[in-house]
Design a protein around this motif. Structure first.
Motif, mmCIF file in Angstrom:
data_model
loop_
_atom_site.group_PDB
_atom_site.id
_atom_site.type_symbol
_atom_site.label_atom_id
_atom_site.label_comp_id
_atom_site.label_asym_id
_atom_site.label_seq_id
_atom_site.Cartn_x
_atom_site.Cartn_y
_atom_site.Cartn_z
ATOM 1 N N ILE A 139 0.849 -1.203 0.000
ATOM 2 C CA ILE A 139 0.000 0.000 0.000
ATOM 3 C C ILE A 139 0.881 1.249 0.000
ATOM 4 O O ILE A 139 0.701 2.172 -0.795
ATOM 5 C CB ILE A 139 -0.946 0.008 1.227
ATOM 6 N N ILE A 140 1.857 1.245 0.900
ATOM 7 C CA ILE A 140 2.749 2.409 1.015
ATOM 8 C C ILE A 140 3.540 2.605 -0.275
ATOM 9 O O ILE A 140 3.654 3.719 -0.800
ATOM 10 C CB ILE A 140 3.701 2.216 2.216
ATOM 11 N N ARG A 141 4.048 1.503 -0.795
ATOM 12 C CA ARG A 141 4.865 1.567 -2.009
ATOM 13 C C ARG A 141 4.051 2.148 -3.182
ATOM 14 O O ARG A 141 4.536 3.006 -3.929
ATOM 15 C CB ARG A 141 5.336 0.141 -2.339
ATOM 16 N N LEU A 142 2.821 1.692 -3.314
ATOM 17 C CA LEU A 142 1.980 2.163 -4.419
ATOM 18 C C LEU A 142 1.645 3.651 -4.287
ATOM 19 O O LEU A 142 1.751 4.410 -5.254
ATOM 20 C CB LEU A 142 0.698 1.328 -4.494
ATOM 21 N N HIS A 143 1.260 4.059 -3.092
ATOM 22 C CA HIS A 143 0.929 5.474 -2.897
ATOM 23 C C HIS A 143 2.148 6.356 -3.176
ATOM 24 O O HIS A 143 2.024 7.434 -3.755
ATOM 25 C CB HIS A 143 0.422 5.728 -1.477
ATOM 26 N N LYS A 144 3.303 5.892 -2.740
ATOM 27 C CA LYS A 144 4.514 6.682 -2.984
ATOM 28 C C LYS A 144 4.782 6.803 -4.474
ATOM 29 O O LYS A 144 5.180 7.863 -4.978
ATOM 30 C CB LYS A 144 5.713 6.017 -2.301
ATOM 31 N N VAL A 150 -0.480 10.936 1.038
ATOM 32 C CA VAL A 150 0.593 10.903 2.029
ATOM 33 C C VAL A 150 0.506 9.596 2.818
ATOM 34 O O VAL A 150 -0.573 9.215 3.263
ATOM 35 C CB VAL A 150 0.447 12.094 2.996
ATOM 36 N N THR A 151 1.627 8.920 2.955
ATOM 37 C CA THR A 151 1.634 7.719 3.800
ATOM 38 C C THR A 151 2.586 7.870 4.988
ATOM 39 O O THR A 151 2.524 7.089 5.932
ATOM 40 C CB THR A 151 2.069 6.470 3.001
ATOM 41 N N VAL A 256 -0.618 15.558 -3.781
ATOM 42 C CA VAL A 256 -0.556 14.436 -2.826
ATOM 43 C C VAL A 256 -1.612 14.704 -1.746
ATOM 44 O O VAL A 256 -1.471 15.645 -0.976
ATOM 45 C CB VAL A 256 0.843 14.329 -2.193
ATOM 46 N N ALA A 257 -2.654 13.898 -1.749
ATOM 47 C CA ALA A 257 -3.731 14.129 -0.775
ATOM 48 C C ALA A 257 -3.186 13.979 0.645
ATOM 49 O O ALA A 257 -2.419 13.061 0.932
ATOM 50 C CB ALA A 257 -4.873 13.154 -1.012
ATOM 51 N N GLU A 322 7.430 0.925 -12.039
ATOM 52 C CA GLU A 322 8.845 1.198 -11.769
ATOM 53 C C GLU A 322 9.780 0.565 -12.786
ATOM 54 O O GLU A 322 10.842 1.084 -13.075
ATOM 55 C CB GLU A 322 9.198 0.720 -10.355
ATOM 56 N N TYR A 323 9.380 -0.590 -13.282
ATOM 57 C CA TYR A 323 10.232 -1.301 -14.237
ATOM 58 C C TYR A 323 9.447 -1.549 -15.512
ATOM 59 O O TYR A 323 8.892 -2.628 -15.712
ATOM 60 C CB TYR A 323 10.695 -2.647 -13.658
ATOM 61 N N PRO A 324 9.356 -0.550 -16.391
ATOM 62 C CA PRO A 324 8.526 -0.680 -17.596
ATOM 63 C C PRO A 324 8.964 -1.874 -18.448
ATOM 64 O O PRO A 324 10.153 -2.108 -18.639
ATOM 65 C CB PRO A 324 8.763 0.634 -18.333
#
Lengths: 448, 448
Positions: A139-144, A150-151, A256-257, A322-324
């Motif tokens: 969850i944190i990784r995706l939001h970032k 904001v996480t 960024v909400a 992140e890795y297209p």
């Protein structure tokens, strides 16, 4: 946030937690479905539940066919706009996303050995003991990566979306408001599940009662897709920001909400409705703890299997950003599809000349690095004069939608899901574009 | 069953459905946990939730260790009875079963591709649209193999175990009863979630109010393990048979249960508590439909991922009965373990001379083809004089249990989970057997 604990009692927090659950459950209810809700509420009055069938028979047929044979063929498709086939866009099963996940292949497959996740505890030592740590991490990784919320220094609370928190009793009802058009199930749930604890107080814009309140801010909004802010101009309220649609396929990510309580769901971000997993990002530890306590009492945690699967799916989504690779990212896939669908819908609407759609200003998306107009998950369609009952009019054309009257607005509006499978959507826009012509032709042929 | 529809209104059916959900949720709550419930109820009164920590810190520690390193080693085990380690047998996480599933290996592993089960609908055309057909098939297959319940001409309703159905309002409360000792969370949930719809009416044996009622018949019973029948001698009642423990590892299967509404759960049959999946076998179609409607409104179906996994696990269990291999069947494994544990417990109890346990008559088990005494999932332990507070006494010995006072009985009883991991159980019986000696020694050493 600290002021919450001066202003709000446990009872109020119950409602806050309720609001979280309302919002999570509503995401689920989008798809499945206000007919049922209506049916139940109505049936309560006449003391029988059996009058309404929540699942339209045609939808059942396609669903069953699809599940056993994942192709877009349909035996009932007679002509280019699907013949008499019933197109159900009332509830919004996000089946549009199936194609992406089929293309994504094995990397999104999850394996769960029989001996895994047998205990109730996902992470017994943490504040939210029923939250899978792997899911929290993703969850944190995706939001970032997306930059939509904001996480940092936030607590994550996972939920299944349930209404149990309406249950507690209270001396004085607490008002729950949302600016109209608001999500149709808010008042329905409130009225169905009267708890004495809270009270649906209707349109937030005209709310002027005394006492504490909760304002649900859905942004982008369901049903109309507009970006929203809190509208109640009073102190003493709890703001719950429902950001289910604040993803780049629907809306430019222009900031960024950073709100006290923000809600998200896998269902609308990745299309995994069957998981029924949502999460809250919560600024205040005490609020998060109380939410956990209530979800613990009322849903006693959340399916560990679904959380593990959600973690895997989010991981694939973020990795794809992140890795297209040769495969587009989920957001590219869905953004492209939504853009195309909105173009087709607007073209159909122009052609029929019976309807209008909301217009949106373009916004700059920091994630997709371009400017574009919002392309919401629902179309908020207005039937023009002389059509008064838009839902009934479309239903007579075998298109099932949700009437504006459920959203605090008149029956000249309907909400239409934009997230169904390709075949269904294409039949829908084709049919919509020819409704006027077809109806004229029918009138001529029958000599009326 | 037809008389139900003359006697009972929708409101009553709500309560029936509620009863189903109560029972399902209670299975979950066994493990996780009446402390929380107590905490919430108490906290409600003092308007704060933060006073109780539902998860004992020691349990957290072992849990975390175990999840990352599935072995039975423990750094905190100082001597043969675990030193000062806190043994938590209050809630009954069925982790005893992990060992079986580790041995079962890959065949119980489930793979779910990313594109699967995205929709809300498991089987849109069926009465219970959120029930995975594969899971339904395996439920029937297992019951047929074990012979513990009639499935012919029954409807299956899947549930997650939730309390939302308490919510609806009603003019007159409907009585919910169960013979004491009854499951501790029945009254707690009832009192916490007052809906006006139903009212906890206490011990079924002394129930003599007018009007419709629901009797919850848990057999074998939690907490005391005895086989039960309905005790209310009145017409106008709905009987809900909670058969969570009617499996051959706990009880001789001496008859095919054939009641109107029967409840089961994966948690106690296979040990998969984290799935939180239960099911009802329902004779009457209208009752089943109404249950589905309520579960649809309140939990909006059940995690599809967990249902798919439950189907796989049940399949492995039934296959293990039908096609014997070198690996024992789940029931052989668990029956053997429960038999051994009860022997150890009874020996420890004899040795300490401070406690007594229920005695059971042997019964003939059609499934295991032999006669044996019940070996319940919980031990209903009585502290003898002069110990009055059995829970407190054991707590002072770092053994956490649930006091009899929560079950409608006095504090000289406690309920003890028999389903924890081997290491925990062995420390427990070792410590129990030496409590008297240790306490005497302590008394002597301190010169008191």
């Amino acid at each position: 946030m600290a002021r919450f604990f001066n202003v709000f009692s446990l009872r109020n927090l119950l409602v806050l937690s309720l609001a979280l659950n309302v919002s999570l459950i509503l995401r689920v209810l989008y798809e499945k479905d206000s007919e049922v809700m209506n049916g139940l509420c109505l049936d309560k009055k006449r003391e029988t539940l059996m009058a309404t069938d929540s699942v339209p028979s045609e939808a059942q047929a396609t669903e069953t066919v699809y599940l056993s044979m994942p192709s877009f063929s349909s035996s009932s498709t007679a002509d280019s706009n699907g013949g008499d086939r019933i197109i159900n866009l009332d509830h919004g099963d996000p089946t549009m996303y199936e194609r992406f996940w089929q293309q994504a292949g094995d990397k999104s497959t999850i394996m769960i050995p029989g001996w895994q996740s047998m205990s109730y505890f996902s992470d017994a030592g943490s504040l939210c003991w029923f939250l899978e740590p792997e899911f929290a991490k993703e969850i944190i990784r995706l939001h970032k990566r997306v930059g939509n919320a904001v996480t940092k220094d936030r607590y994550i609370v996972v939920g299944t979306g349930s209404t149990q928190l309406y249950q507690a009793d209270a001396v004085e009802p607490l008002s729950v408001v949302s600016a109209s058009p608001y999500y149709s199930s808010y008042p329905l749930i409130t009225d169905c599940l009267k708890s004495g604890l809270y009270k649906w107080a209707g349109d937030a814009q005209s709310f002027n009662r005394e006492g504490p309140f909760i304002e649900l801010v859905t942004s982008p909004n369901n049903p109309d897709g507009y970006v929203r802010q809190s509208v109640v101009n009073k102190s003493g309220g709890i703001l719950v920001h429902d950001l289910a649609y604040y993803w780049p396929q629907y809306s430019p990510i222009d900031a960024v909400a950073d709100h006290d309580i923000m809600l998200f769901t896998v269902s609308k971000s990745t299309g995994h409705a069957g998981m029924r997993i949502g999460w809250a990002l919560v600024k205040d530890e005490e609020v998060a703890k109380k939410m956990v306590k209530f979800i613990e009492l009322n849903t006693i945690g959340v399916s560990r299997d679904s959380q593990l699967r959600a973690a895997k799916v989010l991981q694939v989504v973020t990795d794809g950003c992140e890795y297209p690779t040769s495969l587009r990212s989920l957001f590219d896939f869905a953004a492209h599809l939504m853009e195309e669908r909105w173009k087709l819908l607007r073209a159909a609407v122009r052609q029929s000349s019976l309807f209008t759609l909301p217009e949106f200003s373009p916004g700059s998306c920091g994630f997709l690095n371009r400017s574009f107009e919002p392309r919401p998950a629902f179309a908020w369609l207005k039937c023009e004069e002389p059509i008064e009952d838009c839902e009934g009019f479309l239903r007579s054309n075998n298109i099932l939608t949700r009437s504006g009257k459920h959203f605090g607005v008149g029956p000249h509006y309907v909400r239409i899901s934009m997230l169904d499978r390709d075949e269904t959507f294409y039949i829908f826009v084709e049919r919509l574009s020819t409704i006027h012509l077809r109806q004229s032709r029918q009138v001529n042929e029958t000599g009326e």
